[in-house]
Design a protein around this motif. Sequence first.
Motif, PDB file in Angstrom:
ATOM      1  N   LEU A 110      44.236 -85.440  93.435  1.00 25.17           N
ATOM      2  CA  LEU A 110      43.604 -84.303  94.106  1.00 25.17           C
ATOM      3  C   LEU A 110      42.341 -83.915  93.347  1.00 25.17           C
ATOM      4  CD1 LEU A 110      46.854 -82.182  94.494  1.00 25.17           C
ATOM      5  CD2 LEU A 110      45.726 -83.479  96.296  1.00 25.17           C
ATOM      6  N   THR A 111      41.360 -83.404  94.058  1.00 24.10           N
ATOM      7  CA  THR A 111      40.122 -82.942  93.443  1.00 24.10           C
ATOM      8  C   THR A 111      39.873 -81.508  93.869  1.00 24.10           C
ATOM      9  OG1 THR A 111      39.196 -85.164  93.482  1.00 24.10           O
ATOM     10  CG2 THR A 111      37.643 -83.353  93.242  1.00 24.10           C
ATOM     11  N   GLU A 121      38.581 -78.691  98.956  1.00 24.25           N
ATOM     12  CA  GLU A 121      37.788 -78.364 100.145  1.00 24.25           C
ATOM     13  C   GLU A 121      38.672 -78.011 101.332  1.00 24.25           C
ATOM     14  OE1 GLU A 121      34.854 -81.289 101.081  1.00 24.25           O
ATOM     15  OE2 GLU A 121      34.015 -81.263  99.066  1.00 24.25           O
ATOM     16  N   GLU A 122      39.797 -78.691 101.483  1.00 25.00           N
ATOM     17  CA  GLU A 122      40.649 -78.481 102.654  1.00 25.00           C
ATOM     18  C   GLU A 122      41.731 -77.432 102.462  1.00 25.00           C
ATOM     19  OE1 GLU A 122      40.985 -82.295 101.926  1.00 25.00           O
ATOM     20  OE2 GLU A 122      38.950 -82.440 102.681  1.00 25.00           O
ATOM     21  N   GLU A 123      42.344 -77.380 101.291  1.00 31.40           N
ATOM     22  CA  GLU A 123      43.460 -76.467 101.064  1.00 31.40           C
ATOM     23  C   GLU A 123      43.622 -76.176  99.592  1.00 31.40           C
ATOM     24  OE1 GLU A 123      47.464 -78.349 101.762  1.00 31.40           O
ATOM     25  OE2 GLU A 123      46.212 -79.871 102.684  1.00 31.40           O
ATOM     26  N   PHE A 124      44.686 -75.435  99.245  1.00 30.91           N
ATOM     27  CA  PHE A 124      44.949 -75.177  97.836  1.00 30.91           C
ATOM     28  C   PHE A 124      46.388 -75.543  97.505  1.00 30.91           C
ATOM     29  CE2 PHE A 124      46.456 -71.302  99.741  1.00 30.91           C
ATOM     30  CZ  PHE A 124      47.393 -70.769  98.868  1.00 30.91           C
ATOM     31  N   TYR A 125      46.631 -75.767  96.219  1.00 30.81           N
ATOM     32  CA  TYR A 125      47.928 -76.217  95.732  1.00 30.81           C
ATOM     33  C   TYR A 125      48.356 -75.348  94.558  1.00 30.81           C
ATOM     34  CZ  TYR A 125      46.479 -80.407  98.246  1.00 30.81           C
ATOM     35  OH  TYR A 125      46.029 -81.277  99.212  1.00 30.81           O
ATOM     36  N   ALA A 126      49.648 -75.072  94.449  1.00 34.03           N
ATOM     37  CA  ALA A 126      50.193 -74.421  93.266  1.00 34.03           C
ATOM     38  C   ALA A 126      50.452 -75.516  92.232  1.00 34.03           C
ATOM     39  CB  ALA A 126      51.488 -73.693  93.609  1.00 34.03           C
ATOM     40  N   LEU A 127      50.118 -75.225  90.968  1.00 29.67           N
ATOM     41  CA  LEU A 127      50.245 -76.229  89.911  1.00 29.67           C
ATOM     42  C   LEU A 127      51.130 -75.735  88.782  1.00 29.67           C
ATOM     43  CD1 LEU A 127      46.468 -77.130  89.393  1.00 29.67           C
ATOM     44  CD2 LEU A 127      48.074 -78.232  90.964  1.00 29.67           C
ATOM     45  N   LYS A 128      51.728 -76.691  88.096  1.00 29.47           N
ATOM     46  CA  LYS A 128      52.357 -76.457  86.804  1.00 29.47           C
ATOM     47  C   LYS A 128      52.282 -77.771  86.043  1.00 29.47           C
ATOM     48  CE  LYS A 128      57.247 -77.627  86.862  1.00 29.47           C
ATOM     49  NZ  LYS A 128      58.552 -77.137  86.466  1.00 29.47           N
ATOM     50  N   SER A 129      52.374 -77.696  84.724  1.00 31.91           N
ATOM     51  CA  SER A 129      52.393 -78.897  83.906  1.00 31.91           C
ATOM     52  C   SER A 129      53.340 -78.680  82.737  1.00 31.91           C
ATOM     53  CB  SER A 129      51.000 -79.236  83.387  1.00 31.91           C
ATOM     54  OG  SER A 129      51.055 -80.406  82.594  1.00 31.91           O
ATOM     55  N   ASP A 142      51.837 -76.423  98.709  1.00 33.82           N
ATOM     56  CA  ASP A 142      52.594 -77.473  98.026  1.00 33.82           C
ATOM     57  C   ASP A 142      52.567 -77.185  96.531  1.00 33.82           C
ATOM     58  OD1 ASP A 142      53.209 -78.932 100.317  1.00 33.82           O
ATOM     59  OD2 ASP A 142      51.430 -80.196 100.157  1.00 33.82           O
ATOM     60  N   TYR A 143      53.642 -77.562  95.846  1.00 32.79           N
ATOM     61  CA  TYR A 143      53.798 -77.317  94.410  1.00 32.79           C
ATOM     62  C   TYR A 143      53.678 -78.656  93.704  1.00 32.79           C
ATOM     63  CZ  TYR A 143      55.907 -74.820  90.376  1.00 32.79           C
ATOM     64  OH  TYR A 143      56.152 -74.236  89.177  1.00 32.79           O
TER      65      TYR A 143
END
Length: 99
Positions: free
Chosen positions: A30-31, A52-60, A90-91
């Motif tokens: 993803l960019t 550009e199209e959507e956003f994502y929830a992140l964790k690492s 999406d996560y």
Amino acid sequence: MKAIFLSLVTIFILLSSTCDRENTEGQMQLTGTIESQGMTSYQYGTHILNSEEEFYALKSDNLNLDEFVGKQVNVSGSKIEGYPVDGGPDYILVTEVSD
């Protein structure tokens, strides 16, 4: 005895290679720009990635995502099962970030 040992080693190698393929098949690229996540209605993730199209929830589990806040980056990771919930995004479990 040697035949049994060789059979077990062969089975072990086949199972190992199958597991590796399953892990890499779920990887996604993803960019976007990483931002800190404030209060949300969906309440999961530590950061978000705005693309550009959507956003994502992140964790690492192994990276400090705070180091990339405000930067346009490429993210490698995999979707976490059971998400999205409560109308959220999406996560993604992030495994690598590059500029």
